[in-house]
Design a protein around this motif. Sequence first.
Motif, PDB file in Angstrom:
ATOM      1  N   HIS A  68      -0.532  75.532 -17.485  1.00 26.88           N
ATOM      2  CA  HIS A  68      -0.131  74.543 -16.493  1.00 26.88           C
ATOM      3  C   HIS A  68      -1.282  73.573 -16.261  1.00 26.88           C
ATOM      4  N   GLU A 117       3.946  71.968  -6.082  1.00 28.92           N
ATOM      5  CA  GLU A 117       2.686  71.901  -6.818  1.00 28.92           C
ATOM      6  C   GLU A 117       2.372  70.505  -7.351  1.00 28.92           C
ATOM      7  N   GLN A 118       3.155  69.513  -7.003  1.00 27.17           N
ATOM      8  CA  GLN A 118       2.885  68.141  -7.462  1.00 27.17           C
ATOM      9  C   GLN A 118       1.801  67.507  -6.602  1.00 27.17           C
ATOM     10  N   VAL A 139      -0.322  78.754  -8.457  1.00 32.86           N
ATOM     11  CA  VAL A 139       0.134  78.695  -9.856  1.00 32.86           C
ATOM     12  C   VAL A 139      -0.439  79.865 -10.651  1.00 32.86           C
ATOM     13  N   LEU A 168       7.852  78.738 -10.657  1.00 31.04           N
ATOM     14  CA  LEU A 168       7.074  77.845  -9.807  1.00 31.04           C
ATOM     15  C   LEU A 168       7.993  76.919  -9.031  1.00 31.04           C
ATOM     16  N   ASP A 169       7.542  76.505  -7.869  1.00 28.99           N
ATOM     17  CA  ASP A 169       8.185  75.433  -7.130  1.00 28.99           C
ATOM     18  C   ASP A 169       7.475  74.145  -7.547  1.00 28.99           C
ATOM     19  N   GLU A 170       8.038  73.449  -8.529  1.00 30.55           N
ATOM     20  CA  GLU A 170       7.360  72.291  -9.108  1.00 30.55           C
ATOM     21  C   GLU A 170       7.065  71.214  -8.066  1.00 30.55           C
ATOM     22  N   LYS A 217       1.794  82.677 -12.523  1.00 30.65           N
ATOM     23  CA  LYS A 217       1.678  82.931 -13.957  1.00 30.65           C
ATOM     24  C   LYS A 217       1.304  84.388 -14.225  1.00 30.65           C
ATOM     25  N   SER A 270      -2.831  74.922  -4.590  1.00 36.89           N
ATOM     26  CA  SER A 270      -1.879  74.923  -5.704  1.00 36.89           C
ATOM     27  C   SER A 270      -2.426  75.720  -6.885  1.00 36.89           C
TER      28      SER A 270
END
Length: 371
Positions: free
Chosen positions: A181, A347-348, A332, A342-344, A336, A328
Amino acid sequence: MIDVPHPAADSRATEHEGQVRPTVNDIAREAGVSLATVDRVLNDRPGVRDKTIRAVTEAIEKLGYVRDLAAANLARSRSYPFAIMLPDTESQFVQTLADALETAGKQAATSRVEVRLHRFPAEDPHALAAMLAHLPDDDYAGVALMAPETPILRDAVRSLRAKGLPVVALVSDLPNTDRDHFIGIDNRAAGRTAGVLMGRFLGGGPGQVMVLGQSLLARDTIERRRGFDEVMLRDFPNIEPLQTLESHGSGQTLRQIVAEMLVNAPDVRGIYAMGDGHRALTQTLAGLGLSGELTVICHELTPHARAALETGEISAVITQNLGHLARSTLRVLRAKADRAPLDEGQEQIRIEIVLRENLPPLPEAAQDTAA
């Protein structure tokens, strides 16, 4: 007459109403295997035949089993030691990032997360590769690193992944390493943002822009330069961006190349600094009597960049929330390690533009340090 419900019927009704969740015992019974086999499949351990894995997977899907990872990890006392690899430089940005990661680690300690910071020589990819090679022996649950993408680093990251260790890239992406990621802003979009700001501040030109970067081996620098050039060529053809000058993290080198460029390129009206070196840059401009005379756009709201914004030595800063980035990173890495989704959106990491007029207040701890 009193109706007494049959236990089995009552159990089925309760399951139908969603009040009883299927368990590993239900999976074992449905798949016709032992509890030990179910445990091996759930934890991706070797020694299970493909046919058996399929049977267990089908039973999980049929029953709608959702694993409670928190309870499972608590039951086996699982901990999450994460290695964070950062370059060993005097960069204010790297130090601020390290502080944010340590703070996030303390906040996540109740979830059995442990942050272990490691520093590597910034200009020595072989030393970094050697450090990465030893990580699997120390029982880490995952690795996050901020480093340039070199051939030896690509091999080192792929080796970690082959051994089952999750790897995420911080700030600067490593897309050709098979990393799990990337955590950071869209650096190409950040470069485009810098291009729009520069073009508008300069009124569309004419003029030249000096471009500074730490190293063109770093993916964030490459992507920022690409985005910057795209906007300048498309929207501001009368402004000429000059070639990238690399400082390699040296303040002395940055002072020298900036002074020489300004002597040889008198039409420079703006400076785009894609990496570190805010202090050296503003000191050089001050020594030349050019403080506040050029449009200066840089990245990351370091303490010195903040001070230079307030005095007008820097025009704008493109930054990212390092607290968000640090939290984040740990979320992440843990996901992993657990092979969880993941809650994309969460994590943006967003691009932020900071001007003197919208400077956020300093945290109390930072105010004490400044005082």
